[in-house]
Design an enzyme around this catalytic site. Structure first.
Site, PDB file in Angstrom:
ATOM      1  N   ASP A   1       0.857  -1.199   0.000  1.00 36.15           N
ATOM      2  CA  ASP A   1       0.000   0.000   0.000  1.00 36.15           C
ATOM      3  C   ASP A   1       0.884   1.237   0.000  1.00 36.15           C
ATOM      4  O   ASP A   1       1.350   1.658   1.059  1.00 36.15           O
ATOM      5  CB  ASP A   1      -0.864   0.042   1.262  1.00 36.15           C
ATOM      6  CG  ASP A   1      -1.567  -1.280   1.530  1.00 36.15           C
ATOM      7  OD1 ASP A   1      -0.904  -2.202   2.033  1.00 36.15           O
ATOM      8  OD2 ASP A   1      -2.756  -1.369   1.226  1.00 36.15           O
TER       9      ASP A   1
ATOM     10  N   PHE B   1      -6.201   3.773   5.671  1.00 34.81           N
ATOM     11  CA  PHE B   1      -5.948   3.080   6.942  1.00 34.81           C
ATOM     12  C   PHE B   1      -6.568   1.684   6.930  1.00 34.81           C
ATOM     13  O   PHE B   1      -7.586   1.457   6.266  1.00 34.81           O
ATOM     14  CB  PHE B   1      -6.544   3.889   8.128  1.00 34.81           C
ATOM     15  CG  PHE B   1      -5.968   5.274   8.219  1.00 34.81           C
ATOM     16  CD1 PHE B   1      -6.607   6.343   7.595  1.00 34.81           C
ATOM     17  CD2 PHE B   1      -4.751   5.492   8.850  1.00 34.81           C
ATOM     18  CE1 PHE B   1      -6.057   7.622   7.635  1.00 34.81           C
ATOM     19  CE2 PHE B   1      -4.199   6.767   8.888  1.00 34.81           C
ATOM     20  CZ  PHE B   1      -4.856   7.833   8.280  1.00 34.81           C
TER      21      PHE B   1
ATOM     22  N   GLY C   1      -8.259  -1.607   9.171  1.00 36.66           N
ATOM     23  CA  GLY C   1      -9.183  -1.760  10.300  1.00 36.66           C
ATOM     24  C   GLY C   1     -10.489  -1.000  10.188  1.00 36.66           C
ATOM     25  O   GLY C   1     -11.215  -0.861  11.164  1.00 36.66           O
TER      26      GLY C   1
ATOM     27  N   ASP D   1     -11.061  -4.356  -1.528  1.00 40.63           N
ATOM     28  CA  ASP D   1     -10.015  -3.999  -0.580  1.00 40.63           C
ATOM     29  C   ASP D   1     -10.576  -3.047   0.474  1.00 40.63           C
ATOM     30  O   ASP D   1     -10.963  -1.931   0.172  1.00 40.63           O
ATOM     31  CB  ASP D   1      -8.894  -3.309  -1.363  1.00 40.63           C
ATOM     32  CG  ASP D   1      -7.750  -2.898  -0.474  1.00 40.63           C
ATOM     33  OD1 ASP D   1      -6.729  -2.423  -1.020  1.00 40.63           O
ATOM     34  OD2 ASP D   1      -7.859  -3.041   0.752  1.00 40.63           O
ATOM     35  N   GLY D   2     -10.637  -3.597   1.721  1.00 39.14           N
ATOM     36  CA  GLY D   2     -11.062  -2.727   2.837  1.00 39.14           C
ATOM     37  C   GLY D   2     -12.196  -3.358   3.618  1.00 39.14           C
ATOM     38  O   GLY D   2     -13.293  -3.522   3.091  1.00 39.14           O
ATOM     39  N   GLY D   3     -11.899  -3.743   4.854  1.00 37.39           N
ATOM     40  CA  GLY D   3     -12.940  -4.305   5.718  1.00 37.39           C
ATOM     41  C   GLY D   3     -13.325  -5.716   5.340  1.00 37.39           C
ATOM     42  O   GLY D   3     -14.377  -6.217   5.738  1.00 37.39           O
TER      43      GLY D   3
ATOM     44  N   SER E   1      -6.250  -6.318   8.302  1.00 38.12           N
ATOM     45  CA  SER E   1      -6.564  -6.732   9.694  1.00 38.12           C
ATOM     46  C   SER E   1      -7.308  -8.063   9.716  1.00 38.12           C
ATOM     47  O   SER E   1      -7.127  -8.866  10.637  1.00 38.12           O
ATOM     48  CB  SER E   1      -7.397  -5.648  10.381  1.00 38.12           C
ATOM     49  OG  SER E   1      -8.528  -5.300   9.579  1.00 38.12           O
TER      50      SER E   1
HETATM   51  C1  DX5 Z   1      -6.486   1.201   2.244  1.00 42.52           C
HETATM   52  C2  DX5 Z   1      -5.539   0.034   2.277  1.00 42.52           C
HETATM   53  C3  DX5 Z   1      -6.243  -1.295   2.504  1.00 42.52           C
HETATM   54  C4  DX5 Z   1      -6.268  -1.684   3.914  1.00 42.52           C
HETATM   55  C5  DX5 Z   1      -7.050  -2.944   4.124  1.00 42.52           C
HETATM   56  O1  DX5 Z   1      -6.840   1.613   3.438  1.00 42.52           O
HETATM   57  O2  DX5 Z   1      -4.962  -0.012   1.000  1.00 42.52           O
HETATM   58  O3  DX5 Z   1      -5.565  -2.345   1.804  1.00 42.52           O
HETATM   59  O4  DX5 Z   1      -4.953  -1.886   4.359  1.00 42.52           O
HETATM   60  O5  DX5 Z   1      -6.991  -3.173   5.493  1.00 42.52           O
HETATM   61  P1  DX5 Z   1      -8.207  -3.888   6.216  1.00 42.52           P
HETATM   62  O6  DX5 Z   1      -8.283  -5.263   5.573  1.00 42.52           O
HETATM   63  O7  DX5 Z   1      -7.806  -3.931   7.657  1.00 42.52           O
HETATM   64  O8  DX5 Z   1      -9.418  -3.062   5.956  1.00 42.52           O
END
Ligand code: DX5
Length: 246
Positions: A46, A162, A164, A194-196, A219
């Site tokens: 990232d 971020f 989480g 991607d995300g959550g 996460s």
């Molecule tokens: C954007 C990042 C995501 C994030 C995913 O915020 O590029 O890849 O790290 O993290 P989780 O799976 O915890 O949402």
């Protein structure tokens, strides 16, 4: 909640892709090896510049060093300004390549590319695997005319910056819309989310049912003491969402 529509078209191979964001940046190489040993399909770096997103991570050299520790394919998500995207695209494409120079996935954000068609063409010409990401507010139509240039479309299911954060459920229909275009045009394109993304029906299950087959988990994967357990659970939930018996 009414049952959502089943997967449209033939299921594509489920791929579990950890984001390095929750990793120990003091020993990122070792954590990359851990992801490889856990059976992950590739690793997402990232890249954040504190400009395009309100967070700052690392540049191309970090990715270049991590290549020494794992043979896994890399995926570089450029959450950076247009100036950085234009200036450093070739460098990021280079460092994202595999151990024998195989194309690495390079993801540019549609919101950071005035000349998206040109950037995606440039990634392919430089030996990368071009892909495009959309932030939650960005309509799917913004990438409709470049689907023939990409190997992946990344639908952000959180506002980037971020780990989480909570999955944004309205993104499921965006996945479904893009999936219909891909199937109806008989394109060989993966959809990533991607995300959550967690090992739950409401997130990875619904996304798989809508047509995603590449799942970035930060996460949601690092929560498992034994990461290979997380890979198995996420894969099983995705296959269930696709309607494929494990
Ligand atoms: C954007 C990042 C995501 C994030 C995913 O915020 O590029 O890849 O790290 O993290 P989780 O799976 O915890 O949402």
């Amino acid at each position: 909640m009414s049952e959502s529509a089943p997967l449209y078209g033939k299921p594509r191979k489920v791929q579990i892709i950890p984001s390095v964001l929750p990793a120990d940046f003091g020993k990122l190489g070792a954590d990359c090896k851990k992801m490889e040993d856990a059976g992950c399909d590739r690793i997402q770096f990232d890249v954040m510049d504190g400009n395009f997103v309100p967070n700052l991570t690392f540049g191309p050299d970090t990715i270049r060093w991590c290549r020494q520790y794992t043979k896994l394919p890399f995926e570089t998500q450029l959450m950076v300004s247009e100036r950085c995207t234009d200036a450093m695209l070739d460098t990021f494409t280079e460092v994202s390549k595999g151990p024998n120079g195989e194309p690495g996935v390079v993801i540019v954000h549609v919101e950071a590319c005035t000349h998206l068609h040109r950037n995606l063409t440039k990634i392919r010409a430089a030996g990368g695997s071009p892909s495009v990401a959309l932030n939650p507010h960005t309509p799917a139509e913004m990438i409709e005319n470049v689907l023939d240039l990409v190997d992946h479309v990344l639908v952000m299911t959180v506002n980037p910056g971020f780990g989480g954060q909570k999955y944004i459920p309205t993104m499921t229909d965006k996945v479904r819309k893009i999936r219909k275009w891909i199937v109806d045009r008989n394109l060989d394109v993966d959809i990533e989310v991607d995300g959550g993304i967690k090992a739950t029906k409401e997130t990875i299950g619904e996304c798989a049912r809508a047509g995603a087959n590449c799942f970035i988990a930060g996460s949601g994967l690092f929560a498992f003491d034994d990461m290979s357990e997380g890979v198995k659970k996420l894969t099983a939930m995705a296959l269930e969402g696709q309607g494929v018996a494990p």
